[in-house]
Structure formats: C-alpha cells, structure tokens
Design a protein around this motif. Structure first.
Motif, short mmCIF file in Angstrom:
data_model
loop_
_atom_site.label_atom_id
_atom_site.label_comp_id
_atom_site.label_asym_id
_atom_site.label_seq_id
_atom_site.Cartn_x
_atom_site.Cartn_y
_atom_site.Cartn_z
N GLU A 160 39.70 29.26 39.49
CA GLU A 160 38.35 28.96 40.22
C GLU A 160 37.46 29.90 39.94
O GLU A 160 37.11 31.04 40.45
N GLU A 163 34.98 31.45 42.40
CA GLU A 163 35.75 32.24 43.72
C GLU A 163 35.73 33.81 43.45
O GLU A 163 35.96 34.08 42.38
N ASN A 165 36.89 35.88 45.76
CA ASN A 165 38.09 36.42 46.76
C ASN A 165 39.29 35.95 46.09
O ASN A 165 40.02 34.89 46.05
N LYS A 168 41.96 34.20 48.16
CA LYS A 168 41.68 32.74 48.40
C LYS A 168 42.10 31.88 47.05
O LYS A 168 42.74 30.94 47.14
N ILE A 169 41.95 32.37 45.87
CA ILE A 169 42.40 31.77 44.77
C ILE A 169 43.94 31.76 44.70
O ILE A 169 44.50 30.68 44.51
N ASP A 172 45.00 28.96 47.33
CA ASP A 172 44.56 27.54 46.78
C ASP A 172 45.54 27.31 45.77
O ASP A 172 45.86 26.20 45.50
#
Ligand SMILES: Nc1nc2c(ncn2[C@@H]2O[C@H](COP(=O)(O)OP(=O)(O)O)[C@@H](O)[C@H]2O)c(=O)[nH]1
Ligand SMILES: [Mg+2]
Length: 439
Positions: A160, A163, A165, A168-169, A172
């Motif tokens: 990503e 992105e 963070n 968060k990656i 996801d």
C-alpha cells in the motif's frame, strides 16, 4: 563458508595425530590453539574459554579405544562441543495454519533479499502459499525492490504505497491473504543504519498488535561480534524467536554462527549463502560442525539434489541413456545446487582443495552450456558424430575453441561411462543409493 576457521581448526586437531594416547600434555597445546582460533574467529572471550575448558576436561578423561586413533577421538570431542555450543531450542521454523513471519534487522542486513528466499523455501518445502508484505515504507525504492524480486520468482506481494501506518498495512494484508488464499505472511520491515528508538517502537507496536508466529532477526554474518550487541538490543524490545545469518558465502570468520545462540539464547534458524533465490539453507548445528571440521555436509547436498530431481518434471527420462540435452540439464541442476565449488565444500574431502582447478572446472562447465546450445537438435540427441567440421561450427557458434568442444565430448563420455557402469542410473539415483548405503 567457514573456510579459514576450517583450515585453522584442522591444523590444531592434527597436533594430536601421531600420539598413541591422549594425555594432559599433548592436548593442552591443541586446546590452547583452538582457543586462540576461536578468539580470532570473533567468538566472545568468555564463550571460547568455557568451551575449550570443557573440551580439555573431556579429552583428559577419555580412554582411547585401541582401534581408534587419538586424533579421531579428540575430533569427536571437539565436534560434540561445537554442536552443543550452536544448539539452542528449536532450530526449525514454526508454522501454523496462518503463519506470520516478521523479518527484522538493520538496514542492509539482507531482509528484503531473504524474504524472497524464505517465500520460495516455504512454498517448495511445506507447500505453503506465501504472501510478501511490504512494510519498509521509508525508503522509496524498498517496495519496488520487493516487488521486482517477487515478480521474477512468481511470488505474491501485498503493498500500500500511500499508507504510512505499518500496522494498517499488516491488518489489510491479513484481510487480503484470506481472500487470496495465502496461508503464510512474510513481513519485510524497515531497518535503520543503527539501532534506534523509532524503529524499535514500530516493531514493538507490530508485535503487541498481531499474533506473530516467528520474529526472525536478520543479521549480517560478516560484521562479527557487533552483531551480538545488535541482537541483544533487538531481543530486549521484541522477543525474537530466532536468527537468520546472511552473507555466509562471504569471508565471514564464522564466530557469529558459533556463538550467537549462547550469547542471546535464541536459535539460528536459517542461513543465507548468496544473492540468488535458492541460496538459503537450514541451520543444523551437527551439519555445520561437520562442515567446520572438514567432514562435509552430505545431508544438505542430498537434500538439494532431491529438490532438484523434484524440479525436473520428466524424471523417467533420466533412466534412459545420456544425451547432450540431459547433460545440460545436469549442469543447470548443479548450478541450482550452488555450483561446483559449493558442492565440493559439502563433500567430505579432508585434503586441501585446489581452488584453481575448481575455477577452471567452473569456467568449462559454463562453456559446455553454450557449446550444447550451439549444437543442432540431432547432435544434442547424439544422432550424428561430431567430426572436425561440426566441432568447428559449434565452437564458432558458442564463442569457444575446438579444444573446448573436445573437452565437452570427453566430459560427456566420462559421465556416460560412469552411468553405464552403474547400470544406467542417473546421478540423482546414484546419490540416493549412496545415502541409503546401497553403493
Ligand atoms: N553475498 C551475499 N549478499 C547478500 C546476501 N543477502 C543479501 N545480500 C546483499 O546485501 C545487500 C542488502 O540486502 P537487502 O535485502 O536489500 O537488505 P535489507 O536492507 O535488510 O532489506 C543487497 O545488495 C543484497 O544483494 C547473501 O547471503 N550473500
Ligand atoms: Mg529491505
């Protein structure tokens, strides 16, 4: 790998030869030498002292059986102690239904390169479907590096780019892996030039928030004892589960491989021995000890050959007669195993190897491939005899000389001769028979 350590240790062990018994006197000099060699190889002072004291004590207390010579007995004691020194808990990779492997370490240690080797290794060996997760978001080229290598090797990748963070990656990527059918994640994290607070808090944040199966610390095997300090710092913040040593193909003096387990109480799990995708090996203390003491590493060699025979789909064709097409495939397999030099390193050869001969052999093997490529399909199947005019044409086409073509024919005839003597067995079967004690 371990070349200089190996040479030095072997000469220390020879000091014992010629003695009919092991005595306090004759082992003390050998033990002193071993201690000095370990220091020179970057083994920590305290560890080197402890292990050599133990070797001395065991050797003095050992009765030598009449049929064994003292050098053999002493070598066995050193071997057992080296194995103990490198052993620590479980050296195998831990795998679960949904494995997450976190690769951590300083910049340049070899994490990204290793991520691909590891993905290929779990795919081939454990039938896993790995997903590479790009979490080095600070260096613009890092994601691209991961992506190019993944594409070259047919591996799945999750990224990503916008992105910022990392958690968060990862979150996801876990969602993506469920949809995409990946059952093993390899998270490539960002390193820094030195151990720093930001990197550590990012890693801690990851390990606090996800159920990580393995947190593997990737260490550059070339940097010596500094790596122990680096490992200690990482281990304090992130509870690492194992170590990966990279660049073990280089001129590393081996001390880190010997002493890291005792220094941080974590096992080495895998080692990287080059830049290519197949340059990855499991770390088995007994095999490494064998290698260091010049007894080769036949088990790893056999495993590599078995992988190669799996890779070659039309296995049955190998039982039939040799032709140049098969010879080329043998050569390619040899390259996948690591080339002539690495194969020789894995053989139990005690004598000093003639490096020049290996070099010229390797050069010729490369030429042989070009020579076979320049043959006509019929020549490759050995349907036509190679007379001088054909040889000249092949030499021209492959950018070699007629004498190189002659050398290739000789090589072919030698292999064919060995195969016929071994009743048409191919080289994989020969190795298997050797392994099973049938030859
Ligand atoms: N010779 C050798 N080079 C390696 C090995 N592993 C990594 N490298 C090289 O080391 C450099 C840094 O590797 P990289 O994977 O980018 O490190 P990272 O910063 O930890 O991700 C690259 O040039 C790699 O090709 C190895 O086992 N042997
Ligand atoms: Mg990287």
């Amino acid at each position: 790998m371990f070349e200089s350590l190996k040479k030095k240790l072997q000469s220390a062990l020879h000091l014992i030869s010629g003695n009919s018994r092991i005595t306090r006197g004759n082992i003390s000099e050998a033990v002193k030498n071993i201690r000095r060699i370990l220091y020179q190889s970057d083994v920590n002072f305290k560890i080197a002292k402890e292990i050599t004291e133990k070797i001395e004590e065991e050797a003095i207390g050992t009765e030598v059986h009449v049929s064994l010579n003292p050098e053999q007995v002493f070598t066995k004691i050193v071997n057992d102690n080296l194995i103990q020194l490198m052993s620590c808990g479980n050296h195998n990779l831990i795998l679960s239904d949904k494995t997450i492997i976190l690769l951590i370490g300083l910049q340049g240690a070899g994490k990204t390169t290793f991520a691909h080797k590891l993905a290929k290794y779990v795919k081939d060996k454990f039938n896993k479907k790995p997903l590479l997760v790009a979490c080095d978001i600070y260096r613009p080229a890092a994601i691209e590096q991961l992506e190019i290598l993944a594409k070259d090797n047919g591996l799945d990748i999750f990224k990503e780019e916008k992105e910022k963070n990392v958690n968060k990656i990862i979150k996801d990527s876990i969602d993506f892996s469920t949809k995409n059918g990946n059952n093993l994640l390899i998270v490539d994290t960002a390193g820094r030039q030195t151990v720093d607070k930001d990197m550590m808090s990012e890693l801690k944040n990851i390990t606090d928030n996800f159920k990580i199966t393995e947190s593997l610390l990737v260490l550059d095997g070339m940097i010596g004892q500094t790596s122990v300090e680096i490992a200690k710092s990482f281990n304090e913040i992130v509870n690492i589960t194992g170590v990966v040593l990279t660049k073990m193909d280089g001129d590393s003096n081996g001390g880190v491989a010997l002493s890291i387990a005792k220094s941080i109480n974590k096992p080495i799990k895998l080692i990287s021995i080059g830049e290519k995708i197949n340059d990855i090996e499991e770390f088995h203390p007994d095999r490494i000890a064998n290698k260091i003491l010049g007894k080769g590493d036949i088990v790893t060699l056999v495993e590599k050959i078995e992988n190669e025979s799996k890779r070659l789909k039309d296995d049955s064709s190998y039982t039939s007669k040799l032709n140049y097409i098969k010879l080329k495939e043998y050569i390619e397999s040899l390259e996948n195993i690591g080339g002539t030099k690495r194969v020789i390193e894995m053989l139990p050869l005690n004598d000093n190897i003639d490096e020049n001969a290996i070099e010229s052999n390797s050069t010729h093997i490369k030429k042989t491939k070009y020579i076979i490529d320049s043959m006509t399909p019929n020549e490759r199947k050995c349907f036509s005899k190679l007379d001088l005019s054909r040889k000249k044409r092949i030499a021209r086409g492959s950018g070699t000389k007629v004498e190189d073509v002659n050398k290739t024919i000789k090589l072919f005839e030698r292999i064919a001769d060995v195969q016929s003597k071994l009743k048409g067995k191919n080289m994989f079967q020969i190795i298997n028979d050797l392994k099973n004690g049938k030859l």
